[in-house]
Motif scaffolding. Structure first.
Motif, PDB file in Angstrom:
ATOM      1  N   PHE A 128       1.519 -13.708 -10.143  1.00 20.63           N
ATOM      2  CA  PHE A 128       1.706 -12.262 -10.141  1.00 20.63           C
ATOM      3  C   PHE A 128       2.282 -11.816  -8.796  1.00 20.63           C
ATOM      4  CE2 PHE A 128      -1.795 -11.984 -13.444  1.00 20.63           C
ATOM      5  CZ  PHE A 128      -0.902 -11.727 -14.476  1.00 20.63           C
ATOM      6  N   ASP A 129       3.262 -10.939  -8.869  1.00 21.99           N
ATOM      7  CA  ASP A 129       3.862 -10.388  -7.660  1.00 21.99           C
ATOM      8  C   ASP A 129       3.289  -8.999  -7.423  1.00 21.99           C
ATOM      9  OD1 ASP A 129       6.300  -8.633  -6.406  1.00 21.99           O
ATOM     10  OD2 ASP A 129       6.293 -10.693  -5.653  1.00 21.99           O
ATOM     11  N   PHE A 130       2.741  -8.786  -6.231  1.00 23.30           N
ATOM     12  CA  PHE A 130       2.071  -7.516  -5.938  1.00 23.30           C
ATOM     13  C   PHE A 130       3.030  -6.341  -6.061  1.00 23.30           C
ATOM     14  CE2 PHE A 130       1.043  -4.201  -2.826  1.00 23.30           C
ATOM     15  CZ  PHE A 130      -0.202  -3.814  -3.301  1.00 23.30           C
ATOM     16  N   ASP A 131       4.235  -6.481  -5.529  1.00 24.33           N
ATOM     17  CA  ASP A 131       5.195  -5.380  -5.560  1.00 24.33           C
ATOM     18  C   ASP A 131       5.582  -5.019  -6.992  1.00 24.33           C
ATOM     19  OD1 ASP A 131       5.209  -5.210  -2.788  1.00 24.33           O
ATOM     20  OD2 ASP A 131       6.842  -6.667  -2.595  1.00 24.33           O
ATOM     21  N   VAL A 132       5.742  -6.037  -7.848  1.00 20.43           N
ATOM     22  CA  VAL A 132       6.084  -5.780  -9.248  1.00 20.43           C
ATOM     23  C   VAL A 132       4.938  -5.069  -9.950  1.00 20.43           C
ATOM     24  CG1 VAL A 132       6.636  -6.855 -11.465  1.00 20.43           C
ATOM     25  CG2 VAL A 132       7.670  -7.726  -9.359  1.00 20.43           C
ATOM     26  N   LEU A 133       3.710  -5.538  -9.708  1.00 19.89           N
ATOM     27  CA  LEU A 133       2.545  -4.906 -10.329  1.00 19.89           C
ATOM     28  C   LEU A 133       2.381  -3.465  -9.850  1.00 19.89           C
ATOM     29  CD1 LEU A 133      -0.059  -7.819 -10.156  1.00 19.89           C
ATOM     30  CD2 LEU A 133       1.225  -7.039 -12.148  1.00 19.89           C
ATOM     31  N   ARG A 134       2.613  -3.244  -8.560  1.00 19.30           N
ATOM     32  CA  ARG A 134       2.487  -1.888  -8.021  1.00 19.30           C
ATOM     33  C   ARG A 134       3.538  -0.964  -8.634  1.00 19.30           C
ATOM     34  NH1 ARG A 134       4.259   1.388  -3.840  1.00 19.30           N
ATOM     35  NH2 ARG A 134       2.626   2.642  -2.868  1.00 19.30           N
ATOM     36  N   LYS A 135       4.754  -1.462  -8.802  1.00 18.84           N
ATOM     37  CA  LYS A 135       5.825  -0.668  -9.403  1.00 18.84           C
ATOM     38  C   LYS A 135       5.476  -0.311 -10.839  1.00 18.84           C
ATOM     39  CE  LYS A 135      10.769  -0.725 -10.435  1.00 18.84           C
ATOM     40  NZ  LYS A 135      12.029  -1.505 -10.370  1.00 18.84           N
ATOM     41  N   ARG A 136       4.960  -1.276 -11.583  1.00 18.93           N
ATOM     42  CA  ARG A 136       4.566  -1.002 -12.969  1.00 18.93           C
ATOM     43  C   ARG A 136       3.449   0.026 -13.037  1.00 18.93           C
ATOM     44  NH1 ARG A 136       4.355  -7.107 -15.618  1.00 18.93           N
ATOM     45  NH2 ARG A 136       6.602  -7.534 -15.518  1.00 18.93           N
ATOM     46  N   MET A 137       2.506  -0.088 -12.108  1.00 17.81           N
ATOM     47  CA  MET A 137       1.393   0.852 -12.088  1.00 17.81           C
ATOM     48  C   MET A 137       1.885   2.277 -11.843  1.00 17.81           C
ATOM     49  SD  MET A 137      -1.757   1.096  -9.379  1.00 17.81           S
ATOM     50  CE  MET A 137      -0.602   1.567  -8.088  1.00 17.81           C
ATOM     51  N   LEU A 138       2.778   2.437 -10.864  1.00 15.39           N
ATOM     52  CA  LEU A 138       3.278   3.769 -10.536  1.00 15.39           C
ATOM     53  C   LEU A 138       4.126   4.343 -11.665  1.00 15.39           C
ATOM     54  CD1 LEU A 138       4.248   3.224  -6.792  1.00 15.39           C
ATOM     55  CD2 LEU A 138       2.200   4.346  -7.699  1.00 15.39           C
ATOM     56  N   GLU A 139       4.821   3.485 -12.394  1.00 13.85           N
ATOM     57  CA  GLU A 139       5.684   3.960 -13.471  1.00 13.85           C
ATOM     58  C   GLU A 139       4.912   4.309 -14.736  1.00 13.85           C
ATOM     59  OE1 GLU A 139       8.489   0.841 -14.020  1.00 13.85           O
ATOM     60  OE2 GLU A 139       9.777   1.445 -12.335  1.00 13.85           O
ATOM     61  N   SER A 140       3.826   3.604 -14.992  1.00 10.89           N
ATOM     62  CA  SER A 140       3.147   3.766 -16.279  1.00 10.89           C
ATOM     63  C   SER A 140       1.838   4.547 -16.203  1.00 10.89           C
ATOM     64  CB  SER A 140       2.862   2.378 -16.886  1.00 10.89           C
ATOM     65  OG  SER A 140       2.012   1.617 -16.028  1.00 10.89           O
ATOM     66  N   ASN A 141       1.319   4.757 -14.988  1.00 10.92           N
ATOM     67  CA  ASN A 141       0.039   5.445 -14.856  1.00 10.92           C
ATOM     68  C   ASN A 141       0.270   6.954 -14.869  1.00 10.92           C
ATOM     69  OD1 ASN A 141      -2.399   6.640 -13.763  1.00 10.92           O
ATOM     70  ND2 ASN A 141      -3.001   4.566 -13.228  1.00 10.92           N
TER      71      ASN A 141
END
Length: 205
Positions: free
Chosen positions: A123-136
């Protein structure tokens, strides 16, 4: 207006996401309680067999009454655990029926198994953070609210600056009018004194 519309849409999306999340959690809670009931039922069957075995040993002289009573207590404890777990399962099913707006006693069966895949180390932290900001939706609503607050502060700041500028312009015009009155009618000190009092009262109002 556009940001208010975005906030309204975000609120609606947040409610929908929360509702879906609650239903999904309730569904898997039913699955979990069902699995627990299966485990406790197997434990009860094991206790029953062990209880029968100890009674047989006592009849053959290989165990005493204490051993029988001890195993009987274990069997009764497991029986009570099964009954409590059955109640927990029924409550979880009622909760899910309520969330689905169905009759609380509607029977159903869950087919999913509680299977968990191992957590990947890729898991890439930056990718997960981007997904979180886009979908939350909740975070997006917070960002929209903060932007609305910044806009409101800018509007209030402009209005305050405009009022200060307008007050200063009025004060200057009043002072110029007083100066003209003093030059025209004489007795300038009295005119200026009364005029400055009137000026302050006028501007404060």
């Amino acid at each position: 207006l556009e940001q208010l519309e975005q906030q309204s849409e975000g609120n609606a999306r947040f409610v929908v996401e929360n509702t879906v999340q609650t239903i999904v959690l309730a569904f898997y809670n039913v699955t979990l309680e069902k699995k627990r009931l299966q485990v406790r039922t197997r434990a009860l069957e094991f206790s029953r067999q062990l209880f029968e075995y100890v009674k047989l040993r006592k009849d053959l002289g290989g165990a005493i009454t204490f051993d029988v009573l001890q195993q009987q207590n274990n069997y009764l404890t497991d029986s009570a655990n099964v009954l409590r777990q059955d109640i927990a399962l029924k409550n979880a099913m009622r909760n899910l029926n309520e969330l689905l707006n169905r009759d609380l006693e509607t029977p159903f069966e869950v087919s999913d198994e509680l299977e968990f895949s191992p957590v990947s180390a890729d898991f890439d932290f930056d990718v997960l953070r981007k997904r979180m900001l886009e979908s939350n939706a909740n975070l997006r609503n917070q960002f929209t609210f903060q932007e609305l607050q910044r806009v409101a502060r800018r509007v209030v700041g402009r209005q305050t600056a405009h009022r200060r500028l307008r007050r200063e312009q009025i004060r200057q015009r009043f002072a110029q009018a007083l100066e003209r009155e003093a030059q025209q009618f004489g007795d300038g000190d009295d005119v200026r004194a009364h005029g400055e009092v009137a000026q302050d009262l006028f501007i404060d109002v």
